[in-house]
Scaffold this active site. Sequence first.
Site, PDB file in Angstrom:
ATOM      1  N   PHE A  36     -14.568  33.973  21.417  1.00 34.28           N
ATOM      2  CA  PHE A  36     -15.887  34.593  21.401  1.00 34.28           C
ATOM      3  C   PHE A  36     -16.874  33.682  20.681  1.00 34.28           C
ATOM      4  CE2 PHE A  36     -12.782  38.106  21.296  1.00 34.28           C
ATOM      5  CZ  PHE A  36     -13.161  38.818  22.421  1.00 34.28           C
TER       6      PHE A  36
ATOM      7  N   ASP B  50     -21.408  32.801  20.308  1.00 29.10           N
ATOM      8  CA  ASP B  50     -22.768  33.224  20.648  1.00 29.10           C
ATOM      9  C   ASP B  50     -23.551  32.145  21.386  1.00 29.10           C
ATOM     10  OD1 ASP B  50     -24.989  32.194  18.123  1.00 29.10           O
ATOM     11  OD2 ASP B  50     -22.867  31.723  18.109  1.00 29.10           O
TER      12      ASP B  50
ATOM     13  N   PHE C  71     -12.602  33.174  17.085  1.00 35.96           N
ATOM     14  CA  PHE C  71     -13.972  33.644  16.904  1.00 35.96           C
ATOM     15  C   PHE C  71     -14.846  32.537  16.336  1.00 35.96           C
ATOM     16  CE2 PHE C  71     -11.024  37.126  16.050  1.00 35.96           C
ATOM     17  CZ  PHE C  71     -11.519  38.175  16.806  1.00 35.96           C
ATOM     18  N   ASP C  72     -16.064  32.447  16.840  1.00 39.49           N
ATOM     19  CA  ASP C  72     -17.090  31.693  16.144  1.00 39.49           C
ATOM     20  C   ASP C  72     -17.496  32.504  14.910  1.00 39.49           C
ATOM     21  OD1 ASP C  72     -19.097  29.764  15.631  1.00 39.49           O
ATOM     22  OD2 ASP C  72     -20.571  30.983  16.693  1.00 39.49           O
ATOM     23  N   GLY C  73     -18.185  31.853  13.969  1.00 36.75           N
ATOM     24  CA  GLY C  73     -18.575  32.537  12.746  1.00 36.75           C
ATOM     25  C   GLY C  73     -19.949  33.159  12.810  1.00 36.75           C
TER      26      GLY C  73
END
Length: 299
Positions: free
Chosen positions: A272, A274, A161-163
């Site tokens: 994932f 954004d 995951f991105d943060g």
Amino acid sequence: MSSGFGEKLVIAISSRALFNLDESHQVYINNGLEAYAKYQIEHEDEVLLPGDAFPMVKKLLRLNERLGGEPRVEVILLSRNSADTGLRVFNSIQHYGLTISRAAFSGGTSPYRYASAFGCHLFLSTEPDDVRQALDHGMAAATLIASKAQVENEEELRFAFDGDAVLFSDEAEQVYKLQGLSAFTESEKASAKEPLSGGPFKQFLFALHRLQAEFGENCPIRTALVTARSAPAHERVIRTLRAWNIRIDESLFLGGLAKGAFLKAYGADVFFDDQKMHCESAREHVSTWHVPHGIANRT
């Protein structure tokens, strides 16, 4: 969360993410809905090839076999097909032995609204508009970015995951986008002990964490935070996860480096993010999903 599913991890996925429907979709694009429906019915006994999300779904459902007892993972099919044209999809599910029994066929309209009714923690689709609507209604959701990445580890399921704007809110990213790196760094230093607000994937991470706990030490699920942040902006992230009482197995603070090679080294099954530029770097190596949320995705 729908009471009928208890504490299950529930994931909704579109038929075009689960299976390769490129050929029939092209019939729809070129010749319209009636020709598409005719094509699907004529080919309903032909098994569809796996799509980009198929390996992840197969691993998710295998977790139920490892735990035994009542299933702890539920995968639900959400499709813009009608039940009639969707028969080919269910035939393919049966062919591959996937334990998917629940579905919603929305007949050309967006099926995202059923993800909430099913109590889903995550909605995965190839339709960006469906994903945005799900995110707007508070659900973790992501759009498939086509990839030719191959799954190498059959024993573990690895999420990355991105943060900011994924696990966390985009409050810090707004400072970076609007005021620049120096202002971002100073803001994060000043707020180091103040936990970030949760982003769209916070509840999905919680559900994964609960599932990991059931396996104990020999858990086949691993999680990683892969962020463009670096020191000193790392401290707030660490303290946020600590405040949430969430364990992340691996954390990579890359200071703006391209993420693709690091995701490959980690062995991610799915990632994932954004931001489209990070997705483009990642898609060469892993199954990549764009989360169209936060300031980076505002027009």
